[in-house]
Scaffold this active site. Structure first.
Site, PDB file in Angstrom:
ATOM      1  N   HIS A 130       0.813  -1.213   0.000  1.00 47.05           N
ATOM      2  CA  HIS A 130       0.000   0.000   0.000  1.00 47.05           C
ATOM      3  C   HIS A 130       0.852   1.272   0.000  1.00 47.05           C
ATOM      4  O   HIS A 130       1.925   1.328   0.595  1.00 47.05           O
ATOM      5  CB  HIS A 130      -0.917   0.010   1.216  1.00 47.05           C
ATOM      6  N   ASP A 131       0.365   2.273  -0.705  1.00 45.85           N
ATOM      7  CA  ASP A 131       0.910   3.630  -0.691  1.00 45.85           C
ATOM      8  C   ASP A 131       2.308   3.746  -1.282  1.00 45.85           C
ATOM      9  O   ASP A 131       3.019   4.716  -1.004  1.00 45.85           O
ATOM     10  CB  ASP A 131       0.905   4.206   0.742  1.00 45.85           C
ATOM     11  N   GLY A 148       5.054  -0.907   2.719  1.00 44.68           N
ATOM     12  CA  GLY A 148       4.218   0.260   2.469  1.00 44.68           C
ATOM     13  C   GLY A 148       4.985   1.568   2.423  1.00 44.68           C
ATOM     14  O   GLY A 148       6.065   1.700   2.993  1.00 44.68           O
TER      15      GLY A 148
END
Length: 276
Positions: A130-131, A148
């Site tokens: 994520h991200d 992340g």
């Protein structure tokens, strides 16, 4: 789930594929057998999904991508802080995503987006969490793993079996050797290896592809000054940046020094250890 599926007449969809939700399929897209596409998904023209590909969530995929069997794209982040909020996974053009890769969308804490650029090669079992923000013309070898909130610039190579710690930044033209473990930031054009990985030299192979000879010499001289000086690396970078303001063709010096000064996780090196 109410379906609002729009498929371009020139797309080819296998009879065994499952497509549900707010899905837009562009011209000449090919979707192979037993692939599953569910959610708010758009796939632009001439992208090719092999068999058994899964695409979910709020996912945008550009043109001319190739996604190989068992890739899982857009499923919820592996983050306990994620509470189901809407978040995006955006993939650009001309990427090759090999077997069993997994890419996750963003979270609220990272701006709700994971973004991947163009012309990248992701070999089998690559995980992009994520991200993450991944630029263009990068190669991530088999089983490379991005935690992340990682930023990878352009023209970066990450070797196989290499995990990268969350929040790390990797500068343009850098290379991380296979079977390393990276927990700190790597400035542009550096080569790093080891567990924990630290800088061992310059990625001259990549530099020769994207720089002129005089630019390579300039970067080479800068790195020798930075990594062999008596002052702290940040102090040296600040000094070099100040001098660079009055220099012509200072783009690479500015990029390197600003990267070092902006680093939050630190730069992994041992003074005097940079290969000449």
């Amino acid at each position: 789930m109410a379906s609002n599926v729009v498929i371009h007449p020139s797309a080819h969809i296998a009879k065994t594929a499952i497509i549900e939700g707010n899905v837009q399929i562009g011209a000449e897209v090919i979707i192979g057998d037993y692939s599953v596409i569910k959610g708010d998904v758009s796939i632009d023209e001439s992208t090719y999904l092999y068999n058994h590909v899964t695409i979910m969530g709020h996912t945008r995929i550009g043109k001319h991508n190739k996604i190989f069997p068992n890739a899982v794209i857009g499923t919820p982040p592996q983050d306990l802080k994620y509470k189901g909020e809407a978040s995006i996974l955006e993939i650009g053009d001309n990427n090759t995503i090999r077997e069993s890769c997994m890419f996750n969308p963003g979270t609220e804490g990272g701006g709700n987006i994971t973004k991947i650029g163009n012309d990248n090669l992701f070999m089998a079992y690559v995980h992009i969490a994520h991200d993450c923000i991944v630029g263009n013309h990068n190669i991530l070898a088999n089983n490379a793993t991005l935690g992340g909130h990682i930023c990878v610039a352009n023209h970066v190579n990450i070797g196989g079996m290499t995990p990268v710690h969350q929040f790390v930044k990797i500068g343009e033209g850098a290379m991380i050797a296979g079977a390393s473990a990276l927990s700190q930031d790597i400035p542009p054009y550096c080569m790093a290896e080891g567990n924990r990985a630290r800088i061992i030299g310059l990625n001259r192979f990549r530099m020769r592809k994207i720089m002129e000879r005089n630019e390579i010499d300039m970067v080479d001289a800068l790195y020798k000054r930075l990594f062999s000086g008596n002052k702290s690396l940040r102090d040296l970078a600040a000094m070099e940046l100040e001098v660079a303001k009055d220099m012509p063709n200072n783009e690479h010096i500015v990029k390197i020094c600003e990267f070092i000064l902006a680093s939050e996780r630190g730069i992994p090196y041992k003074r005097g250890e940079l290969n000449e």
